[in-house]
Design an enzyme around this catalytic site. Structure first.
Site, PDB file in Angstrom:
ATOM      1  N   ARG A 209       0.847  -1.204   0.000  1.00 33.01           N
ATOM      2  CA  ARG A 209       0.000   0.000   0.000  1.00 33.01           C
ATOM      3  C   ARG A 209       0.874   1.243   0.000  1.00 33.01           C
ATOM      4  O   ARG A 209       0.582   2.224  -0.674  1.00 33.01           O
ATOM      5  CB  ARG A 209      -0.920  -0.017   1.205  1.00 33.01           C
ATOM      6  CG  ARG A 209      -1.928  -1.132   1.101  1.00 33.01           C
ATOM      7  CD  ARG A 209      -3.112  -0.906   2.001  1.00 33.01           C
ATOM      8  NE  ARG A 209      -3.864  -2.141   2.008  1.00 33.01           N
ATOM      9  CZ  ARG A 209      -3.870  -3.006   3.014  1.00 33.01           C
ATOM     10  NH1 ARG A 209      -3.228  -2.737   4.128  1.00 33.01           N
ATOM     11  NH2 ARG A 209      -4.546  -4.119   2.917  1.00 33.01           N
ATOM     12  N   PHE A 225     -10.548  -6.254  -7.011  1.00 28.98           N
ATOM     13  CA  PHE A 225     -10.623  -7.027  -5.755  1.00 28.98           C
ATOM     14  C   PHE A 225     -10.265  -6.082  -4.597  1.00 28.98           C
ATOM     15  O   PHE A 225      -9.351  -6.335  -3.816  1.00 28.98           O
ATOM     16  CB  PHE A 225      -9.668  -8.238  -5.768  1.00 28.98           C
ATOM     17  CG  PHE A 225      -9.818  -9.144  -6.961  1.00 28.98           C
ATOM     18  CD1 PHE A 225     -10.804 -10.128  -6.984  1.00 28.98           C
ATOM     19  CD2 PHE A 225      -8.980  -9.020  -8.064  1.00 28.98           C
ATOM     20  CE1 PHE A 225     -10.935 -10.978  -8.083  1.00 28.98           C
ATOM     21  CE2 PHE A 225      -9.108  -9.856  -9.159  1.00 28.98           C
ATOM     22  CZ  PHE A 225     -10.085 -10.839  -9.167  1.00 28.98           C
ATOM     23  N   ASP A 247     -15.285  -4.842  -6.478  1.00 26.55           N
ATOM     24  CA  ASP A 247     -15.304  -6.028  -5.609  1.00 26.55           C
ATOM     25  C   ASP A 247     -16.681  -6.661  -5.720  1.00 26.55           C
ATOM     26  O   ASP A 247     -17.666  -5.982  -6.021  1.00 26.55           O
ATOM     27  CB  ASP A 247     -15.008  -5.638  -4.156  1.00 26.55           C
ATOM     28  CG  ASP A 247     -14.536  -6.834  -3.320  1.00 26.55           C
ATOM     29  OD1 ASP A 247     -13.324  -6.935  -3.073  1.00 26.55           O
ATOM     30  OD2 ASP A 247     -15.389  -7.659  -2.917  1.00 26.55           O
ATOM     31  N   SER A 248     -16.738  -7.971  -5.469  1.00 24.20           N
ATOM     32  CA  SER A 248     -18.045  -8.631  -5.538  1.00 24.20           C
ATOM     33  C   SER A 248     -18.848  -8.423  -4.251  1.00 24.20           C
ATOM     34  O   SER A 248     -20.043  -8.697  -4.225  1.00 24.20           O
ATOM     35  CB  SER A 248     -17.857 -10.134  -5.800  1.00 24.20           C
ATOM     36  OG  SER A 248     -16.959 -10.667  -4.859  1.00 24.20           O
ATOM     37  N   ASP A 294      -5.571  -7.943  -6.770  1.00 23.11           N
ATOM     38  CA  ASP A 294      -5.283  -8.647  -5.512  1.00 23.11           C
ATOM     39  C   ASP A 294      -6.406  -9.638  -5.207  1.00 23.11           C
ATOM     40  O   ASP A 294      -7.186  -9.445  -4.265  1.00 23.11           O
ATOM     41  CB  ASP A 294      -5.119  -7.624  -4.375  1.00 23.11           C
ATOM     42  CG  ASP A 294      -4.691  -8.285  -3.068  1.00 23.11           C
ATOM     43  OD1 ASP A 294      -4.140  -9.404  -3.116  1.00 23.11           O
ATOM     44  OD2 ASP A 294      -4.908  -7.677  -2.000  1.00 23.11           O
ATOM     45  N   CYS A 334      -2.190 -14.984  -3.560  1.00 27.44           N
ATOM     46  CA  CYS A 334      -2.023 -15.339  -2.148  1.00 27.44           C
ATOM     47  C   CYS A 334      -2.284 -16.832  -1.931  1.00 27.44           C
ATOM     48  O   CYS A 334      -2.519 -17.273  -0.820  1.00 27.44           O
ATOM     49  CB  CYS A 334      -2.914 -14.479  -1.258  1.00 27.44           C
ATOM     50  SG  CYS A 334      -4.656 -14.648  -1.592  1.00 27.44           S
TER      51      CYS A 334
HETATM   52  N1  SAH Z   1      -6.700  -5.765  -1.788  1.00 29.31           N
HETATM   53  C1  SAH Z   1      -7.550  -5.895  -0.645  1.00 29.31           C
HETATM   54  C2  SAH Z   1      -7.784  -7.332  -0.253  1.00 29.31           C
HETATM   55  C3  SAH Z   1      -8.454  -8.176  -1.322  1.00 29.31           C
HETATM   56  S1  SAH Z   1      -9.153  -9.647  -0.715  1.00 29.31           S
HETATM   57  C4  SAH Z   1      -6.990  -5.092   0.512  1.00 29.31           C
HETATM   58  O1  SAH Z   1      -5.853  -4.600   0.401  1.00 29.31           O
HETATM   59  O2  SAH Z   1      -7.667  -4.922   1.514  1.00 29.31           O
HETATM   60  C5  SAH Z   1     -10.007 -10.263  -2.100  1.00 29.31           C
HETATM   61  C6  SAH Z   1     -11.323  -9.574  -2.399  1.00 29.31           C
HETATM   62  O3  SAH Z   1     -11.793 -10.103  -3.635  1.00 29.31           O
HETATM   63  C7  SAH Z   1     -12.436  -9.794  -1.405  1.00 29.31           C
HETATM   64  O4  SAH Z   1     -12.902  -8.546  -0.957  1.00 29.31           O
HETATM   65  C8  SAH Z   1     -13.549 -10.526  -2.182  1.00 29.31           C
HETATM   66  O5  SAH Z   1     -14.846 -10.053  -1.848  1.00 29.31           O
HETATM   67  C9  SAH Z   1     -13.228 -10.157  -3.596  1.00 29.31           C
HETATM   68  N2  SAH Z   1     -13.615 -11.082  -4.672  1.00 29.31           N
HETATM   69  C10 SAH Z   1     -13.488 -12.430  -4.688  1.00 29.31           C
HETATM   70  N3  SAH Z   1     -13.816 -12.913  -5.913  1.00 29.31           N
HETATM   71  C11 SAH Z   1     -14.162 -11.850  -6.682  1.00 29.31           C
HETATM   72  C12 SAH Z   1     -14.553 -11.695  -8.043  1.00 29.31           C
HETATM   73  N4  SAH Z   1     -14.651 -12.741  -8.870  1.00 29.31           N
HETATM   74  N5  SAH Z   1     -14.809 -10.451  -8.512  1.00 29.31           N
HETATM   75  C13 SAH Z   1     -14.705  -9.382  -7.669  1.00 29.31           C
HETATM   76  N6  SAH Z   1     -14.303  -9.471  -6.384  1.00 29.31           N
HETATM   77  C14 SAH Z   1     -14.036 -10.684  -5.897  1.00 29.31           C
END
Ligand code: SAH
Length: 390
Positions: A209, A225, A247-248, A294, A334
């Protein structure tokens, strides 16, 4: 104490300070209850250490102490060592959210503990750790004097241990489990431990970040994400002209909007899109200079790896195809089953298919409060690449 006897030639891993004992390595069990701590001996009768055992999984034992020290003393020492390691790593006036215990990385298999200001969130993955909970709670409360201790044990791995999900306030003020504002690198973020993913916040991305904040100036950023928008906030604080979050999870996006507000950023700094990233990246006319990918772990099991690589390749190909010339893609995996070399191969293939010239500017790993034991490399899971796309 009763002992587990290992098969001849199957004691190397424990001798090499690896925490896991597989069922195939055990010659003889004494009478015991699942979750009990037992001494571990070689076939020749040599004492190797102490581990808790559960006959259910293929990993039947997890070592809590190598060598002679009594197991509860070993646990005490590991915990004290974990807390001591973090002291001095962070200035609490700048960063007051950190991982205090990173499972095997801190010699405590099955335990994760994250501190959000004065709210401690613990996550227990195994029956053996579950049985050590009263000791751990006592030690943690004594050492940290937290306002709240909240248990957020809702991991699929618990099923394999014969455990259900468990979420409850173990100690102190229940309001701490609802909401707590933390500081990361001087920026405030809101965390809702009881209504969120993992323990509430992705602490493993702290350094990334800071990187985004340094690199995003003048860019139009896509945070794919996004979860609760931490990268979005950092991009905007770093001078991004716009940062969109996808995000979903609607709940995560709601908190992302709150996090912008908490940081004094206008809601018009970007849009918050509840969508599947796979389809969002296929929308026409994307014009981003900086794309952050991510995703969650696509490979949760070894058998998922091929399918997971397809997923990683898809989103990376699309991002590399669509980012503006001279732009950046910061991409992560991850999944611990996807090792750094395999991840680079996936990104190589994605670049080739996208037909762009791509160079790696930096490689990344999880933040340094998520240590990895050199003897137990399985704790390494996060890897990232900062790509420059011509
Ligand atoms: N980068 C973020 C953490 C990401 S965690 C941070 O720094 O805080 C992964 C995220 O992806 C979650 O919030 C989850 O809701 C989302 N997610 C999972 N599958 C998804 C998809 N197919 N499309 C969009 N979002 C998704």
């Amino acid at each position: 104490m009763d002992s587990v006897i290992l098969k001849a030639g199957k004691d190397k891993a424990v001798r090499n300070r690896h925490h896991w004992i597989f069922s195939g390595a055990v010659a003889r069990f004494p009478d015991f209850e699942d979750g009990d701590i037992l001494a571990v001996r070689s076939s020749g009768g040599e004492h190797l250490g102490y581990a808790y055992f559960n006959r259910r999984g293929s990993i039947v034992g997890r070592v809590v102490g190598f060598g002679a020290p009594a197991p509860r003393d070993a646990v005490r020492k590991s915990l004290a060592g974990a807390l001591a390691l973090r002291e001095g790593l962070f200035d609490p006036a700048v960063t007051n959210a950190r991982r205090l215990v990173n499972a095997e990385g801190d010699g405590l298999p099955g335990l994760v503990a994250d501190l959000y200001d004065d709210v401690l969130v613990v996550q227990i993955a195994t029956l053996g750790m579950e049985k050590l909970k009263p000791l751990l709670l006592e030690l943690l409360v004594e050492a940290l004097r937290p306002r709240t201790v909240y248990e957020r044990s809702d991991l699929p791995a618990r099923r394999e241990e014969g455990l259900g999900d468990l979420e409850s306030v173990l100690y102190g003020d229940p309001a701490g489990a609802e909401q707590v504002d933390v500081l990361e690198n001087g920026l405030p973020f809101r965390v809702r431990p009881s209504r969120s993913q993992k323990t509430g916040f992705y602490l493993d991305q702290r350094e990334m970040r800071a990187l985004v904040r340094r690199m995003a100036g003048g860019s139009k950023v896509l945070n794919a994400f996004s979860y609760t928008g931490a990268f979005t906030v950092c991009a905007l604080k770093g001078g991004a002209v716009r940062a969109d979050s996808v995000d979903s999870s609607e709940a995560a996006l709601g908190l992302a909007e709150e996090n912008l507000e908490l940081n004094g950023l206008p809601a018009s700094s970007g849009s918050f899109v509840a969508a599947d990233v796979f389809s969002f990246l296929r929308s026409p006319n994307l014009d981003y200079d900086f794309i952050i990918l991510d995703p969650p772990a696509f490979a949760k099991r070894r058998t998922d790896v091929v399918q997971a690589c397809r997923g990683y390749k898809d989103i990376n190909r699309l991002a590399i195809q669509k980012v503006r010339p001279g732009g950046l893609v910061l991409t992560f995996s991850c999944s611990h089953f996807i090792d750094p070399r395999l991840f680079r191969q996936v990104v190589f293939q994605a670049s080739l298919e996208a037909g762009r010239r791509v160079r790696i500017l930096q490689e990344h790993r999880q933040a340094f409060d998520h240590p990895v034991s050199v003897y137990h490399p399985e704790t390494a899971y996060l890897k990232g690449l900062l790509l420059h796309v011509e």
